[in-house]
Design a protein around this motif. Structure first.
Motif, PDB file in Angstrom:
ATOM      1  N   GLU A 150       0.826  -1.205   0.000  1.00 56.99           N
ATOM      2  CA  GLU A 150       0.000   0.000   0.000  1.00 56.99           C
ATOM      3  C   GLU A 150       0.867   1.264   0.000  1.00 56.99           C
ATOM      4  OE1 GLU A 150      -4.040   0.394   2.038  1.00 56.99           O
ATOM      5  OE2 GLU A 150      -2.730   1.666   3.206  1.00 56.99           O
ATOM      6  N   ASN A 151       1.958   1.241   0.741  1.00 49.87           N
ATOM      7  CA  ASN A 151       2.880   2.377   0.762  1.00 49.87           C
ATOM      8  C   ASN A 151       3.453   2.641  -0.632  1.00 49.87           C
ATOM      9  OD1 ASN A 151       6.191   2.726   1.002  1.00 49.87           O
ATOM     10  ND2 ASN A 151       5.061   4.227   2.174  1.00 49.87           N
ATOM     11  N   PHE A 152       3.708   1.557  -1.368  1.00 51.07           N
ATOM     12  CA  PHE A 152       4.279   1.650  -2.716  1.00 51.07           C
ATOM     13  C   PHE A 152       3.284   2.314  -3.678  1.00 51.07           C
ATOM     14  CE2 PHE A 152       5.510  -0.559  -6.786  1.00 51.07           C
ATOM     15  CZ  PHE A 152       6.855  -0.262  -6.810  1.00 51.07           C
ATOM     16  N   SER A 156       0.557  10.347  -1.863  1.00 53.90           N
ATOM     17  CA  SER A 156       0.369  11.567  -1.071  1.00 53.90           C
ATOM     18  C   SER A 156       1.360  11.673   0.089  1.00 53.90           C
ATOM     19  CB  SER A 156      -1.088  11.713  -0.611  1.00 53.90           C
ATOM     20  OG  SER A 156      -1.524  10.565   0.061  1.00 53.90           O
ATOM     21  N   HIS A 157       2.254  10.669   0.234  1.00 52.13           N
ATOM     22  CA  HIS A 157       3.308  10.815   1.248  1.00 52.13           C
ATOM     23  C   HIS A 157       4.599  11.397   0.669  1.00 52.13           C
ATOM     24  CE1 HIS A 157       4.741   6.921  -0.434  1.00 52.13           C
ATOM     25  NE2 HIS A 157       5.888   7.154   0.158  1.00 52.13           N
ATOM     26  N   PHE A 158       4.673  11.547  -0.650  1.00 55.99           N
ATOM     27  CA  PHE A 158       5.933  11.960  -1.288  1.00 55.99           C
ATOM     28  C   PHE A 158       6.494  13.260  -0.696  1.00 55.99           C
ATOM     29  CE2 PHE A 158       5.194   9.765  -5.717  1.00 55.99           C
ATOM     30  CZ  PHE A 158       5.413   8.533  -5.125  1.00 55.99           C
ATOM     31  N   VAL A 161       7.511  12.251   3.396  1.00 58.15           N
ATOM     32  CA  VAL A 161       8.519  11.207   3.654  1.00 58.15           C
ATOM     33  C   VAL A 161       9.728  11.374   2.713  1.00 58.15           C
ATOM     34  CG1 VAL A 161       8.926   8.704   3.660  1.00 58.15           C
ATOM     35  CG2 VAL A 161       6.750   9.619   4.475  1.00 58.15           C
ATOM     36  N   HIS A 162       9.465  11.809   1.486  1.00 59.64           N
ATOM     37  CA  HIS A 162      10.541  11.913   0.487  1.00 59.64           C
ATOM     38  C   HIS A 162      10.764  13.370   0.073  1.00 59.64           C
ATOM     39  CE1 HIS A 162      10.165   7.578   0.313  1.00 59.64           C
ATOM     40  NE2 HIS A 162       8.931   7.657  -0.132  1.00 59.64           N
ATOM     41  N   GLU A 163      10.615  14.265   1.041  1.00 61.03           N
ATOM     42  CA  GLU A 163      10.745  15.698   0.733  1.00 61.03           C
ATOM     43  C   GLU A 163      12.113  16.001   0.118  1.00 61.03           C
ATOM     44  OE1 GLU A 163      10.379  18.257   4.117  1.00 61.03           O
ATOM     45  OE2 GLU A 163      10.026  20.024   2.849  1.00 61.03           O
ATOM     46  N   GLN A 280      13.772   5.849   3.724  1.00 63.05           N
ATOM     47  CA  GLN A 280      12.882   6.921   4.208  1.00 63.05           C
ATOM     48  C   GLN A 280      11.507   6.341   4.543  1.00 63.05           C
ATOM     49  OE1 GLN A 280      13.195   9.567   0.797  1.00 63.05           O
ATOM     50  NE2 GLN A 280      14.919  10.686   1.679  1.00 63.05           N
ATOM     51  N   ASP A 281      11.046   5.379   3.754  1.00 67.47           N
ATOM     52  CA  ASP A 281       9.735   4.758   3.999  1.00 67.47           C
ATOM     53  C   ASP A 281       9.741   3.844   5.223  1.00 67.47           C
ATOM     54  OD1 ASP A 281       8.034   5.593   1.777  1.00 67.47           O
ATOM     55  OD2 ASP A 281       9.391   4.459   0.487  1.00 67.47           O
ATOM     56  N   GLN A 282      10.858   3.125   5.415  1.00 66.58           N
ATOM     57  CA  GLN A 282      10.867   2.017   6.384  1.00 66.58           C
ATOM     58  C   GLN A 282      10.448   2.390   7.807  1.00 66.58           C
ATOM     59  OE1 GLN A 282      14.337  -0.485   6.116  1.00 66.58           O
ATOM     60  NE2 GLN A 282      13.600  -1.867   7.710  1.00 66.58           N
TER      61      GLN A 282
END
Ligand code: FES
Ligand code: FE
Length: 326
Positions: A150-152, A156-158, A161-163, A280-282
């Protein structure tokens, strides 16, 4: 349990050579080894004699798996062929290790615990000669496989989490996109993201178009194409497959299969970019509660931006998935 009849990735193909390798899938300990022909074999990692771990043993010169405890030997089929304490004894057919089906696909070894009728999940880019393939991982993650899928699928987290990499706090809005069911899961198309550094080769922030595909309950593929003129490599595009082994309901082993239009950069450079993104996701993935993905859509809140993940939850429910969900 329907999951037992699915193929699950368990190791990189190159990882299993002379020595047996211990893995775990759906809470089942499994030993992987190669027989005299070099074919990969998968047995329950428990000797049928006194329960020792076969993965602590060795493969003999004749291509038999030898238990570390009393040296019983097992052929590729699982049949016991030799009991050293009784050299003249011919083990009957009931004297055998529990063998599972194993195969090789997309550079990984796959195991299924029960007969099934679906192949390992497809990765269309695998056969595209214009793209180079390599792996990143494995990562051992304290999260359920469905949370990781689901995270993959989640854009909308980009910006958070990946700023500075896959997103920016100044461009967090998600334009509408399309989601449709497919025989293996779902496809989401027309997904757009504004990315400061969308790949190793990005030379400028770019609008990037994503396509997502769920190719099995615990596998997904994304393809991303940045607008032209924003990368150092002409015609840059990439496809990333996510393959997950559900080790327990809340522990997973994760591999990425990268297919990129880059035959120059060393593996390490391409892997480092993916490594940066996934690490960053983990921590966020490992913080999510409950660890199992709730399939009752009332259990968490959803917006239109989340419709790919809502569709994924519906798919898992329809498919009868129970491992890693609640
Ligand atoms: Fe394996 Fe005895 S436990 S040979
Ligand atoms: Fe992410």
């Amino acid at each position: 349990m329907v999951e037992r009849s699915l193929w699950h990735p368990v190791a990189l193909a190159g990882e299993v050579a002379q020595a047996p390798v211990a893995v775990q899938v759906l809470e089942q300990p499994v030993v992987l080894w190669r027989d005299a022909e070099g074919a990969v074999r998968a047995f329950a990692d428990q000797c049928p004699h006194r329960g020792a771990r076969l993965s602590l043993g060795r493969v003999t010169a004749a291509g038999r798996l030898e238990c570390p405890y009393h040296g019983w030997q097992f052929a590729a089929s699982g049949q016991c062929t030799h009991v050293p304490a009784l050299p003249a004894f011919v083990p009957p057919s009931g004297h055998c290790a529990r063998a599972f089906e194993a195969c090789e696909a997309n550079g990984l070894l796959w195991v299924r615990l029960a007969p099934g009728d679906t192949p390992p999940p497809a990765f269309a880019a695998e056969d595209d000669a214009r793209l180079r393939k390599l792996h990143c991982g494995p990562y051992d993650v304290a999260a359920s496989a469905p949370r990781i899928i689901e995270n993959f699928l989640d854009m909308s987290h980009f910006g958070f989490v990946h700023e500075g990499w896959l997103g920016s706090r100044d461009a967090t809005a998600i334009d509408d996109y399309r989601v449709e069911p497919t025989p293996t899961g779902l496809r989401a198309t027309g997904c757009k993201a504004w990315q400061p550094q969308s790949s190793l080769h990005a030379t400028a922030p770019a609008q990037v178009e994503y396509t997502y595909e769920v190719t099995a309950p615990y596998a997904a593929v994304l393809t991303k194409v940045p607008e032209t003129g924003t990368t150092a490599v002409d015609g840059w595009r990439e496809s990333i497959a996510l393959f997950i082994c559900p080790m327990t309901p809340v522990h997973s082993r994760v591999w990425f299969r990268l297919a990129v239009a880059d035959f120059e950069s060393p593996d390490e450079k391409l892997q480092a970019f993916q490594h940066t993104i996934f690490t960053q996701d983990q921590p966020v993935l490992e913080s999510q509660m409950p660890q199992r993905l709730p399939l009752d859509l009332r259990a968490e809140l959803h917006t239109a931006a989340d419709k790919a993940s809502s569709a994924y939850r519906r798919f898992l429910r329809q498919r009868g998935i129970t491992f890693g969900v609640c």
